[in-house]
Enzyme design. Structure first.
Site, mmCIF file in Angstrom:
data_model
loop_
_atom_site.group_PDB
_atom_site.id
_atom_site.type_symbol
_atom_site.label_atom_id
_atom_site.label_comp_id
_atom_site.label_asym_id
_atom_site.label_seq_id
_atom_site.Cartn_x
_atom_site.Cartn_y
_atom_site.Cartn_z
ATOM 1 N N LYS A 69 0.856 -1.196 0.000
ATOM 2 C CA LYS A 69 0.000 0.000 0.000
ATOM 3 C C LYS A 69 0.890 1.243 0.000
ATOM 4 C CE LYS A 69 -3.930 2.021 2.526
ATOM 5 N NZ LYS A 69 -4.906 1.831 3.613
ATOM 6 N N SER A 143 -9.721 2.077 2.708
ATOM 7 C CA SER A 143 -8.873 2.838 1.831
ATOM 8 C C SER A 143 -7.856 2.020 1.041
ATOM 9 C CB SER A 143 -8.137 3.895 2.653
ATOM 10 O OG SER A 143 -7.264 3.272 3.575
ATOM 11 N N SER A 168 -9.873 -0.341 6.848
ATOM 12 C CA SER A 168 -9.357 -0.241 5.478
ATOM 13 C C SER A 168 -8.785 -1.504 4.878
ATOM 14 C CB SER A 168 -8.297 0.850 5.398
ATOM 15 O OG SER A 168 -8.942 2.076 5.284
HETATM 16 N N1 GLN Z 1 -13.016 4.567 6.356
HETATM 17 C C1 GLN Z 1 -12.275 4.853 7.540
HETATM 18 C C2 GLN Z 1 -11.804 6.283 7.543
HETATM 19 O O1 GLN Z 1 -12.030 6.966 6.598
HETATM 20 C C3 GLN Z 1 -11.157 3.882 7.725
HETATM 21 C C4 GLN Z 1 -9.936 4.178 6.943
HETATM 22 C C5 GLN Z 1 -8.752 3.333 7.281
HETATM 23 O O2 GLN Z 1 -8.877 2.316 7.950
HETATM 24 N N2 GLN Z 1 -7.581 3.782 6.865
HETATM 25 O O3 GLN Z 1 -11.219 6.746 8.463
#
Ligand code: GLN
Length: 451
Positions: A69, A143, A168
């Site tokens: 990532k 994400s 995410s």
């Molecule tokens: N959707 C969540 C956020 O926007 C989780 C994102 C993540 O785990 N990086 O914070």
């Protein structure tokens, strides 16, 4: 070919690492045109690592292609966490996870696309939006959308290293029909991870099947002096799952998703987690945004990444750089997060969120006195179309994390397992266990997958 099989073939000398790596790079380039799963394909690095491994395969993951990532630093490869403000930032070092993988012979093939700094649930808060492997009009989830997308699409042995703050890994694993493990907080070093929210961030793994997660997990976990929150204990090797429960509130969703998940389970109790249901989202977003807003303060055009010609006062320059290069969502989080921890508001928001976090942890801990694994759907919906996502308000966006924020706040390990599809769209089952009990998840996950 399953990953373990490939690793064995490499050991026997029955397969060419160079050929495999060349083929996966070619595939990555082709898929990237349509699906945008990579921000960077690190061809030169991958080929030189493959050359070395071909001559003398060394390590537990010798010759295995791995994607990373974008928010995890890879030495000499642009690592910008999906953000324009970090454009051209090339780390002079490897994150601990990357070092461990490379030391065991893995081949790093590229940096996968994601929401800027991990801010999102659909990988749409960025300039390079990954498209769902099963329908390009739909989201990969977020994400870690790029990681999940490529993991689903590749025909070669591969795993992806990704990151979760509030879901995410599980969310995109579910939307793309693959397996995603988020380990216990602190079990995998965060050194070299571009922070979103330090008390929540965890590095984990995605692969096509649960079976394939294990060899990678064995390599990346473990104590690291360079991360002050790294745990100096090992995970529990007892993998016996005796008692499971489904989380009542988590099944108050689309009955089609509910039916698919329940049809794969036998002998379960029903447990209620009312505090988690009510407070997980507000608690998570307050803490995550408060921490994110301090972490982002360092991106001001002076030390890292994008900048502008120096002019005006410091504040003018700082505002101009940040206005230009952060997405709208990053700005929203900076404002809300700063507000939540300001003198005068801190007690009402940030500190209250810290207290409800403890209540949520206690609620789970009580459940684990009785059960080995708790079960819910990973996502309350199937992957939406980009046109539908555009219509969501920020609050509606945040609500998408209703089932994944609980285990993340509590630092609990969780695994999203692909469980059938509705039409062509995959459904994921979320398994949650007590701290350090990843082996129970992996064991139970494999059983669900077999069904
Ligand atoms: N959707 C969540 C956020 O926007 C989780 C994102 C993540 O785990 N990086 O914070």
């Amino acid at each position: 070919m399953i990953l373990q099989h490939y690793l064995k073939e490499v050991k026997k000398g029955d397969v060419s690492i160079k050929k495999t790596v060349k083929a996966i790079l070619r595939e990555a380039k082709t898929l990237n045109k349509k699906h945008h799963c990579f921000n960077i394909i690190s061809e030169d690095l991958a080929l030189s690592q493959a050359e070395k491994q071909e001559k003398e395969p060394k390590g537990r993951l010798a010759g295995l292609p791995i994607s990373i990532k974008d928010c995890i630093c890879v030495k000499d490869v642009e690592s910008r966490a999906g953000s324009e403000i970090l454009k051209d930032y090339v780390p002079p070092f490897n994150a601990t996870v990357v070092k461990k993988l490379v030391d065991e012979g893995a081949i790093i093939i590229g940096k996968t696309s994601q929401d800027e700094f991990g801010f999102g649930s659909f990988s749409t808060n960025t300039d390079n939006i990954p498209k769902n492997p099963l329908d390009t009009e739909r989201s990969c989830g977020g994400s870690s959308g790029g990681s999940a997308c490529f993991t689903q699409l590749t025909k070669h042995p591969h795993a992806s290293i990704s990151e979760s703050t509030g879901g995410s890994i599980a969310n995109p694993a579910s939307f793309c029909g693959i397996s995603g493990l988020t380990p216990t907080y602190g079990l995998v070093s965060r050194y070299g991870l571009i922070d979103y929210a330090n008390s929540l961030d965890k590095i984990g793994i995605m692969s096509k099947t649960t079976e394939e997660l294990s060899p990678i997990f064995d390599v990346i976990k473990g104590h690291d002096k360079k991360d002050s929150t790294s745990l100096d204990i090992s995970s529990n090797s007892n993998n016996e799952v005796k008692k499971i429960a489904i989380i009542k509130e988590a099944f108050e969703i689309d009955p089609k998703i509910k039916d698919i998940i329940l049809s794969n389970l036998e002998d379960y109790d029903v447990i209620s987690l009312p505090l988690t249901k009510k407070y997980a989202i507000p608690t998570y977003y307050l803490i995550a945004m408060a921490e994110a807003s301090t972490n982002l303060a360092k991106y001001c055009g002076l030390r890292y990444g994008s900048t502008l010609p120096l002019k005006g006062s410091f504040n003018q320059f700082f505002s101009e750089v940040r206005s230009k290069y952060f997405t709208k969502e990053a700005k929203r989080r900076i404002i809300l997060g700063t507000f939540a921890r300001m003198a005068g508001f801190r007690d009402a928001y940030y500190l209250k969120a810290m207290k409800t976090r403890t209540l949520i942890i206690n609620e789970y801990k009580k459940a684990f006195k009785k059960y080995d694994v708790l079960i819910s759907p990973t996502m309350p919906i199937l992957s939406p179309k980009f046109s539908e996502i555009k219509k969501l308000s920020p609050l509606e966006n945040y609500q998408m994390d209703t089932l994944t924020t609980g285990p993340n706040i509590a630092g609990l390990p969780h695994l999203s397992v692909p469980t059938n599809s509705i039409g062509k769209l995959p459904v994921g089952t979320l398994l949650i266990s007590n701290h350090l009990e990843e082996d129970k998840l992996l064991n139970f996950g494999r059983k669900i997958e077999e069904k």
